[in-house]
Design a protein around this motif. Structure first.
Motif, mmCIF file in Angstrom:
data_model
loop_
_atom_site.group_PDB
_atom_site.id
_atom_site.type_symbol
_atom_site.label_atom_id
_atom_site.label_comp_id
_atom_site.label_asym_id
_atom_site.label_seq_id
_atom_site.Cartn_x
_atom_site.Cartn_y
_atom_site.Cartn_z
ATOM 1 N N ILE A 107 0.757 -0.940 -0.022
ATOM 2 C CA ILE A 107 -0.052 -0.102 -0.044
ATOM 3 C C ILE A 107 0.772 1.059 0.130
ATOM 4 O O ILE A 107 1.891 1.315 0.664
ATOM 5 C CB ILE A 107 -0.982 0.221 1.176
ATOM 6 N N LEU A 148 2.562 3.603 -9.026
ATOM 7 C CA LEU A 148 1.593 2.828 -9.562
ATOM 8 C C LEU A 148 1.956 2.445 -10.930
ATOM 9 O O LEU A 148 1.574 1.314 -11.711
ATOM 10 C CB LEU A 148 0.290 3.676 -9.585
ATOM 11 N N ASP A 154 0.531 -2.229 -4.929
ATOM 12 C CA ASP A 154 -0.714 -2.915 -5.224
ATOM 13 C C ASP A 154 -1.856 -1.783 -5.284
ATOM 14 O O ASP A 154 -2.826 -2.035 -5.989
ATOM 15 C CB ASP A 154 -1.010 -4.007 -4.443
ATOM 16 N N ILE A 155 -1.602 -0.916 -4.440
ATOM 17 C CA ILE A 155 -2.709 0.127 -4.388
ATOM 18 C C ILE A 155 -2.111 1.600 -3.767
ATOM 19 O O ILE A 155 -1.138 1.689 -3.016
ATOM 20 C CB ILE A 155 -3.827 -0.305 -3.422
ATOM 21 N N GLN A 169 -8.465 4.569 -11.051
ATOM 22 C CA GLN A 169 -8.942 5.047 -9.870
ATOM 23 C C GLN A 169 -10.478 4.916 -9.590
ATOM 24 O O GLN A 169 -11.131 5.006 -10.431
ATOM 25 C CB GLN A 169 -8.593 6.424 -9.453
ATOM 26 N N VAL A 281 -8.919 5.416 -4.169
ATOM 27 C CA VAL A 281 -8.156 4.423 -4.102
ATOM 28 C C VAL A 281 -7.557 4.377 -5.696
ATOM 29 O O VAL A 281 -8.424 4.341 -6.397
ATOM 30 C CB VAL A 281 -8.546 3.239 -3.662
ATOM 31 N N LEU A 283 -5.213 2.074 -8.656
ATOM 32 C CA LEU A 283 -4.405 0.817 -9.026
ATOM 33 C C LEU A 283 -3.901 0.850 -10.360
ATOM 34 O O LEU A 283 -4.117 1.854 -11.199
ATOM 35 C CB LEU A 283 -5.537 -0.320 -9.187
ATOM 36 N N MET A 289 -7.025 -7.801 -10.002
ATOM 37 C CA MET A 289 -7.145 -7.430 -8.835
ATOM 38 C C MET A 289 -7.626 -8.752 -8.039
ATOM 39 O O MET A 289 -8.561 -9.231 -7.888
ATOM 40 C CB MET A 289 -8.445 -6.394 -8.645
ATOM 41 N N LEU A 293 -7.383 -7.781 -2.364
ATOM 42 C CA LEU A 293 -7.301 -6.235 -2.332
ATOM 43 C C LEU A 293 -8.713 -5.919 -2.557
ATOM 44 O O LEU A 293 -9.079 -4.919 -1.815
ATOM 45 C CB LEU A 293 -6.718 -6.389 -3.611
ATOM 46 N N LYS A 294 -9.654 -6.601 -3.217
ATOM 47 C CA LYS A 294 -10.820 -6.197 -3.056
ATOM 48 C C LYS A 294 -11.448 -6.101 -1.898
ATOM 49 O O LYS A 294 -12.281 -5.130 -1.620
ATOM 50 C CB LYS A 294 -11.717 -7.233 -3.938
ATOM 51 N N ILE A 297 -10.264 -2.812 -0.314
ATOM 52 C CA ILE A 297 -10.919 -1.692 -0.734
ATOM 53 C C ILE A 297 -12.332 -1.479 -0.101
ATOM 54 O O ILE A 297 -12.825 -0.386 0.144
ATOM 55 C CB ILE A 297 -10.834 -1.756 -2.295
#
Length: 311
Positions: A107, A148, A154-155, A169, A281, A283, A289, A293-294, A297
């Motif tokens: 992150i 990114l 990752d995020i 985004q 956020v 990516l 994804m 990660l989902k 978020i």
């Protein structure tokens, strides 16, 4: 019976046939193979016969009541064994994922978000995903964008990005700036601060970074036609709060970094009219994804929407 023609071998090899063959090769008898497979001995014999028909060659000879593997069977067994070893490795890999989670989550967040909102989101996320390692990099807006674009994180968590190549985004929330001041400042007695209250005050300037501009505050104050000073400017929220803690200026500033400064003689008040900024956020564009990660978020969105600051 084992003629090599398209009719006798047009059906596909079945996994169960290969399993029966492997068990017989390992145990030497159909009865022991049946015990390993939890089926009957005739069922094992039938599976072997079906496999022989498909292959077009004999796998076993019966010698003095025992099965003896043919030379073809011994050669074929090497490939079958490699196949099952591969399946077992896949099972082990799946079990490792179940036991250890999906590795690490990288992150990248701005300093204010990494101290003000991110710890809350991580605590909530790890109650459900305790085996996911999390790496946090605190970075400026421009560095988050670079991370990114080069797939080094990752995020990214930040205020809204302009349209930049390689970045996708998703909006999280629109957050209002607050008014922060020293606890001994006369305006600390008010519950809500308006532009007219800032006449002749020293108002902190939040400096722009690259293509991100905080000109909403400046526009509101200029539209109010008031005179004010701006002797101090910074790109960093924490630096801004430190200046406010020394009673050098009043700040119309984002709220995420405020909490630790409330113990350092800083008080915060609602500012009207609201000055809202989008937070997102981001990516790497086109990057798959994973489910973790989902999940993160979703947790982050909930925490950001529920964000409140005691004022």
């Amino acid at each position: 019976m084992y003629a090599k023609n398209s009719y006798t071998r047009k059906s596909n090899m079945k996994h169960r046939q290969l399993e029966a063959f492997r068990c017989v090769m390992r145990t030497g008898t159909t009865s022991q193979a049946a015990k390993l497979m939890f089926i009957t001995q005739p069922a094992v014999s039938r599976l072997i016969s079906e496999l022989e028909i498909h292959l077009g060659f004999k796998l076993f000879d019966r010698e003095k009541g025992r099965l003896a593997a043919t030379p073809e069977a011994r050669t074929f067994y090497k490939g079958v064994d490699r196949f099952f070893i591969g399946i077992e490795e896949l099972e082990n890999s799946a079990q490792q994922i179940r036991d250890e989670g999906s590795g690490s989550l990288k992150i990248c967040a701005t300093p204010a978000l990494s101290t003000g909102i991110l710890p809350r989101a991580i605590a909530k996320f790890q109650r459900l995903n305790s085996k996911v390692d999390i790496e946090i990099e605190t970075a400026s807006f421009s560095r988050i964008a670079l991370r990114l674009q080069t797939f080094q994180t990752d995020i990214g968590i930040s205020h809204g990005f302009p349209d930049l190549p390689g970045i996708e985004q998703f909006p999280m929330a629109h957050i209002a700036h607050i008014c922060a001041m020293h606890k001994d400042h006369p305006l600390a007695q008010k519950d809500v601060i308006c532009p007219d209250d800032l006449a002749n005050e020293n108002v902190l300037r939040i400096l722009p970074e690259r293509s991100v501009n905080w000109d909403g505050v400046q526009s509101v104050l200029e539209d109010a036609n008031i005179r004010f000073r701006s002797n101090y400017g910074t790109q960093s929220s924490h630096t801004g709060y430190a200046i406010i803690a020394e009673n050098l200026a009043i700040g119309i500033i984002e709220p995420f970094a405020a909490k630790p400064w409330l113990r350092e003689n800083v008080v915060v008040r609602r500012f009207e009219p609201e000055i809202l900024y989008p937070y997102v956020v981001a990516l790497p564009e086109g990057h798959p994804m994973p489910s973790k990660l989902k999940d993160f978020i979703e947790v982050l969105r909930d925490v950001m929407e529920d964000f409140t600051l005691d004022m």
